[in-house]
Every structure is written in structure tokens, then in C-alpha cells.
Design an enzyme around this catalytic site. Structure first.
Site, PDB file in Angstrom:
ATOM      1  N   SER A 169      89.402  52.989  29.875  1.00  0.00           N
ATOM      2  CA  SER A 169      90.673  52.313  30.108  1.00  0.00           C
ATOM      3  C   SER A 169      90.503  51.233  31.156  1.00  0.00           C
ATOM      4  O   SER A 169      89.654  51.344  32.042  1.00  0.00           O
ATOM      5  CB  SER A 169      91.728  53.332  30.563  1.00  0.00           C
ATOM      6  OG  SER A 169      93.015  52.736  30.586  1.00  0.00           O
ATOM      7  N   ASP A 170      91.296  50.175  31.031  1.00  0.00           N
ATOM      8  CA  ASP A 170      91.247  49.089  32.008  1.00  0.00           C
ATOM      9  C   ASP A 170      92.650  48.527  32.189  1.00  0.00           C
ATOM     10  O   ASP A 170      93.412  48.442  31.225  1.00  0.00           O
ATOM     11  CB  ASP A 170      90.301  47.976  31.535  1.00  0.00           C
ATOM     12  CG  ASP A 170      90.070  46.948  32.624  1.00  0.00           C
ATOM     13  OD1 ASP A 170      89.342  47.260  33.580  1.00  0.00           O
ATOM     14  OD2 ASP A 170      90.629  45.842  32.538  1.00  0.00           O
TER      15      ASP A 170
END
Length: 202
Positions: free
Chosen positions: A79-80
Site C-alpha cells: 500500500s502507498d
């Protein structure tokens, strides 16, 4: 009967973020943490949605490469998160001056938070990726308030220099969209993506 009890369906979180680790626990599925030191630089012009998706896939892919052969089972989650204001992508501040600049620009206005999420099957490399966007309105703040917030240390490693789940909650006036997108792991989106691997959270 959910297949999530299958040992092969454990989750592998590709993140050192304590916030994401707390959120992954909420799903009630078996999980382990594997930290990726993925390069977060991206060449050329790229939209925020493309950026968070590219980096989410990169983080999860790097963890898949790091796994030993006997460890390659389960779904790797990368995730970012980035903050976007007036078409400028705000990542983590480089120092306190940078944090001040970001908070000064965000105060009294509405910005967008993009969180990408990628799921990769550790055994065969099959992957799905998506992102979500939430609009956040920040209170007007005095310089003294901004400096006091920076002095708490909370903005240091946060995209946009604030944490909505910490004392930063006191500087947020309103949000429109998924709260967990702002924290950094959109759980509703993640539960949808996991269906592609026959994992049902509920």
C-alpha cells in the site's frame, strides 16, 4: 465456510507502518509482516492514482522476491499513500521546515488523499491493484499551532505531514470518503480485492 482459514490464504503485509499493521489486524485473518525497502522514486509525469498503484505493486513485488521458496504462500499486500493539494503531490516531509510548508499550505482548505493497494499471490504472482481517494478539509491554523503540532513529532514520517488517527485529528475539520484511505490502508477496498483470491473477510 470461508476459505480464509486455509493456511495458503494468510496475508503478508509489505509495510513497516504501525498504522497499517493495526488495521490489518482488524480483518481477523492470519498475517505476517515483511518490510520492503522499495525505491519510491518514479520517473516522468504520473498522476497521483497511477503513482500510488505503481508503488503499491512495487512494494508487494519486492516482498515476493524476498520470500524463500518455502514461504511463498499467501497474499502479499502493498500500500502507498500520498496527499495531493492543487496538483502537487505531498509525500513525507524531508525536515521540519518542509512539514511547516506543507501544513501552512493545507490549512483552511481541502486536499485529497490517495491510497493505493495491491494484492499479489505469493505462489504464482497473480495480482490485482486499485486505489481510493478521500477529500480532507483542514482547519485554519495559526503559525503557533502549526509549530506546536510539528513539535509533537507526529508529522515526521507522514504523507502531507499529518496523521488523522493521532493528535492530527484535532486539525481536521471534515472528511468526505473512506477514513482508512487517509490512515493508509483502505480496508473496504482491500476486502473487495481479496475476493479475487477467494478470501472473504465477512
Amino acid at each position: 465456510m470461508s476459505t480464509s482459514t486455509n493456511f495458503n490464504q494468510r496475508l503478508i503485509l509489505a509495510s513497516s507502518s504501525p498504522r497499517r499493521q493495526e488495521l490489518i489486524q482488524a480483518l481477523g485473518l492470519p498475517y505476517i509482516i515483511r518490510v520492503s525497502d522499495a525505491d519510491e522514486t518514479v520517473e516522468g509525469k504520473i498522476t497521483p492514482s497511477e503513482l500510488v498503484e505503481v508503488l503499491s505493486v512495487r512494494k508487494a513485488s519486492m516482498v515476493r522476491e524476498m520470500l524463500e521458496a518455502e514461504e511463498k504462500h499467501g497474499i502479499i499486500i502493498g500500500s502507498d499513500t500520498v496527499v495531493v493539494y492543487k496538483d502537487e503531490i505531498l509525500g513525507k516531509p524531508v525536515d521540519e521546515q518542509d512539514a511547516y510548508r506543507m501544513l501552512q499550505s493545507l490549512q483552511g482548505s481541502t486536499h485529497q488523499v490517495y491510497s493505493g493497494i495491491a494484492c499479489i499471490d505469493a505462489s504464482n504472482g497473480k495480482h490485482v491493484v486499485s486505489h481510493s481517494v478521500t477529500h480532507v478539509t483542514m482547519k485554519p491554523m495559526s503559525d503557533a499551532q502549526i509549530l506546536r503540532y510539528i513539535a509533537t513529532g507526529e508529522p515526521k514520517d507522514k504523507a502531507g505531514s499529518y496523521a488523522i488517527q493521532g493528535i492530527g485529528a484535532t486539525i481536521v475539520q471534515a472528511i468526505e470518503g473512506d477514513y482508512f484511505t487517509v490512515v493508509g490502508l483502505p480496508l473496504s477496498k482491500l476486502s473487495d480485492l481479496l475476493l479475487a483470491f477467494d478470501i472473504e473477510v465477512l
